[in-house]
Design a protein around this motif. Sequence first.
Motif, PDB file in Angstrom:
ATOM      1  N   LEU A  89       0.524  -1.139  -0.017  1.00  0.00           N
ATOM      2  CA  LEU A  89       0.411   0.170   0.228  1.00  0.00           C
ATOM      3  C   LEU A  89       0.973   1.249  -0.023  1.00  0.00           C
ATOM      4  O   LEU A  89       0.581   2.163  -0.846  1.00  0.00           O
ATOM      5  N   HIS A  90       2.037   1.349   0.313  1.00  0.00           N
ATOM      6  CA  HIS A  90       2.839   2.079   0.983  1.00  0.00           C
ATOM      7  C   HIS A  90       3.367   2.962  -0.419  1.00  0.00           C
ATOM      8  O   HIS A  90       3.425   4.044  -0.610  1.00  0.00           O
ATOM      9  N   GLU A  91       3.366   1.784  -1.328  1.00  0.00           N
ATOM     10  CA  GLU A  91       3.796   1.785  -2.642  1.00  0.00           C
ATOM     11  C   GLU A  91       3.682   2.942  -3.488  1.00  0.00           C
ATOM     12  O   GLU A  91       3.412   3.716  -4.216  1.00  0.00           O
ATOM     13  N   PHE A  92       1.584   1.936  -3.312  1.00  0.00           N
ATOM     14  CA  PHE A  92       1.070   2.637  -3.829  1.00  0.00           C
ATOM     15  C   PHE A  92       0.762   4.067  -3.430  1.00  0.00           C
ATOM     16  O   PHE A  92       0.016   5.051  -4.377  1.00  0.00           O
ATOM     17  N   MET A  93       1.097   4.374  -2.514  1.00  0.00           N
ATOM     18  CA  MET A  93       0.637   5.920  -2.209  1.00  0.00           C
ATOM     19  C   MET A  93       1.423   6.797  -2.124  1.00  0.00           C
ATOM     20  O   MET A  93       0.660   7.861  -2.623  1.00  0.00           O
ATOM     21  N   LEU A  94       3.151   6.514  -2.304  1.00  0.00           N
ATOM     22  CA  LEU A  94       4.023   7.294  -2.883  1.00  0.00           C
ATOM     23  C   LEU A  94       3.483   7.274  -4.698  1.00  0.00           C
ATOM     24  O   LEU A  94       4.066   8.511  -4.758  1.00  0.00           O
ATOM     25  N   LEU A  95       3.499   6.452  -5.106  1.00  0.00           N
ATOM     26  CA  LEU A  95       3.028   6.522  -6.924  1.00  0.00           C
ATOM     27  C   LEU A  95       1.698   7.209  -6.951  1.00  0.00           C
ATOM     28  O   LEU A  95       2.245   8.779  -7.718  1.00  0.00           O
ATOM     29  N   ALA A  96       0.599   7.620  -6.153  1.00  0.00           N
ATOM     30  CA  ALA A  96      -0.540   7.952  -6.129  1.00  0.00           C
ATOM     31  C   ALA A  96      -0.152   9.520  -5.808  1.00  0.00           C
ATOM     32  O   ALA A  96      -0.608  10.854  -6.498  1.00  0.00           O
ATOM     33  N   ALA A  97       0.252   9.949  -4.907  1.00  0.00           N
ATOM     34  CA  ALA A  97       0.624  11.268  -3.771  1.00  0.00           C
ATOM     35  C   ALA A  97       1.558  11.720  -5.129  1.00  0.00           C
ATOM     36  O   ALA A  97       2.221  12.720  -4.963  1.00  0.00           O
TER      37      ALA A  97
END
Length: 159
Positions: A89-97
């Motif tokens: 989740l953290h990696e997808f959040m980094l990408l989205a943010a």
Amino acid sequence: MNLAPRFINTLSAPLRLLPTLAHSQALALVLNQVMKDAIAEGELDFLIGRTVGIEISDLGIRYRLGLAGGRIRGHGEGAPAAATISGGLHEFMLLAARREDADTLFFQRRLRMAGDTELGLYLKNFLDAFEPPPQVAPLIRGLDRLLGEEKHQPRRRNR
């Protein structure tokens, strides 16, 4: 103390009970709004008749998405993914943010790709080049705050 990971894990527990189809259709509704211009301009045509998977491994949540009739469509587990992108989740959040770009996350093996490499590369390149519309800026700022006070430089695009 950053409570975001504990909050997100608690919030995601009931989501794991929902079938992939429900997750995928909900994500498709959001993506159709966020990517409306890209869809209209044919930037996602590489998805026509294909299914891609997105797997958030630490939450146990999977999505199956494709493009049909000029819209992103959500599918269930019965639609096997030609290519799958997986990560935490953290990696997808980094990408989205917009804190990290897709190339960096894949190169560092924080996001992984399996299946049809060509389709996966099209998807990765689209994600890396995609500029979200101004309407989602508050959501991006919210994600950035959720990620905490890590030192970072907003990524810049070369166009």
